[in-house]
Write a protein that holds these residues in place. Structure first.
Motif, short mmCIF file in Angstrom:
data_model
loop_
_atom_site.label_atom_id
_atom_site.label_comp_id
_atom_site.label_asym_id
_atom_site.label_seq_id
_atom_site.Cartn_x
_atom_site.Cartn_y
_atom_site.Cartn_z
N CYS A 35 0.86 -1.18 0.00
CA CYS A 35 0.00 0.00 0.00
C CYS A 35 0.90 1.23 0.00
N PHE A 36 0.92 1.95 -1.10
CA PHE A 36 1.72 3.16 -1.22
C PHE A 36 0.89 4.35 -0.73
N VAL A 37 1.51 5.17 0.11
CA VAL A 37 0.82 6.36 0.63
C VAL A 37 1.54 7.60 0.12
N ASN A 38 0.86 8.34 -0.75
CA ASN A 38 1.41 9.61 -1.21
C ASN A 38 1.13 10.67 -0.15
N ASP A 39 2.20 11.20 0.42
CA ASP A 39 2.07 12.15 1.53
C ASP A 39 2.12 13.59 1.02
N GLY A 40 1.14 13.93 0.17
CA GLY A 40 1.06 15.30 -0.33
C GLY A 40 2.29 15.74 -1.10
N ALA A 52 1.11 2.81 -11.37
CA ALA A 52 1.60 1.53 -10.82
C ALA A 52 0.46 0.67 -10.31
N VAL A 53 -0.51 1.28 -9.64
CA VAL A 53 -1.66 0.55 -9.12
C VAL A 53 -2.49 -0.04 -10.27
N LEU A 61 -1.92 -1.09 -3.60
CA LEU A 61 -3.00 -0.22 -3.14
C LEU A 61 -2.47 1.20 -3.02
N LEU A 62 -3.35 2.17 -2.97
CA LEU A 62 -2.92 3.57 -2.91
C LEU A 62 -3.78 4.38 -1.95
#
Length: 245
Positions: A35-40, A52-53, A61-62
């Motif tokens: 699960c990739f979390v884009n932090d702003g 990628a997802v 997951l995103l």
């Protein structure tokens, strides 16, 4: 064996995130999802992760956070999202730079498989014969000094709280991640302290596992300004978890 989802916090990672390494890994290993979390992020990390997802549906997951809230909240939002899916018995997190290679996740998982009473495993960057642990000398000694301080302040027998490779059983997510963390960079310490509050036998259910490989990467996300904030954050954590509030 139980499926595992690993949170990857990402901030401005568009140029250095090795997504092909992740794709190759999930291609040969059915147990792990990410699960990739884009932090702003201020670059195009969001677009890179969305593509990628699309290429690995179900395996990648995103969580796409609009605002930059720091690593602690990025990991926490990923944990809460994955927990809401009710698909994984074990969830973890790993630094996006892959200083800890994906293969070392097996080491953390194997301890939990072999010892059912263990609910959390933490990677430990222990330089020793047979291991490839590469770290600049000054960072190594700063890390050892910090670990000693943490052990003394909070009475925690931990060798390496700050290693960015950890797995935990999903039952610990409400204990560790329901509330926001007081520290953006020292949340690993808070996580252990939260578990200790709920589990008197925390030193039995949490195990540190020496990594086979850890190679320091450039472009560290910890800057000098973060180091200046650490004494205050250490104090705030002490007040909260050592009974001074």
């Amino acid at each position: 064996m139980e499926k595992i989802c690993v949170i990857i916090p990402c901030y401005n990672e568009a140029q250095r995130l090795e997504l092909e390494v992740f794709r190759e890994f999930v291609g040969r290993e059915e147990r792990f999802d990410f699960c990739f979390v884009n932090d702003g992020s201020q670059d195009n990390t969001s677009e890179v992760l969305r593509r990628a997802v699309e290429l690995e549906p179900g395996r990648f997951l995103l969580v796409d956070n609009a605002d930059n809230r720091g690593k602690a909240e990025a990991v926490r939002s990923g944990m809460l999202y994955v927990s809401s899916l009710n698909r994984y018995k074990i969830v973890g997190y790993l630094d996006a730079d892959l200083a800890t290679p994906l293969e070392d996740l097996y080491l953390l998982a194997e301890v939990m498989d072999r010892k059912p009473g263990v609910c959390m495993t933490m990677g430990a960057r222990l330089k020793r014969l047979g291991a490839n642990v590469q770290r600049k000398a000054y960072r190594h000694y700063l890390g050892r000094g910090f670990a000693t301080l943490v052990s003394m302040l909070y009475q925690l027998p931990v060798y390496d709280s700050q290693c960015g490779a950890k797995l935990l059983k999903s039952e610990l997510i409400p204990v560790g991640f329901s509330e926001e963390f007081r520290s953006g960079w020292l949340f690993d310490v808070e996580l252990i302290l939260r578990i200790r509050e709920k589990h008197a036998d925390y030193d039995r259910i949490i195990h540190e596992v020496p990594l086979n490989t850890w190679v320091e990467k450039g472009d560290s996300r910890i800057k000098f300004k973060h180091l200046l904030k650490m004494p205050k954050e250490l104090f705030n954590i002490y007040c909260r978890y050592m009974g001074r509030e």
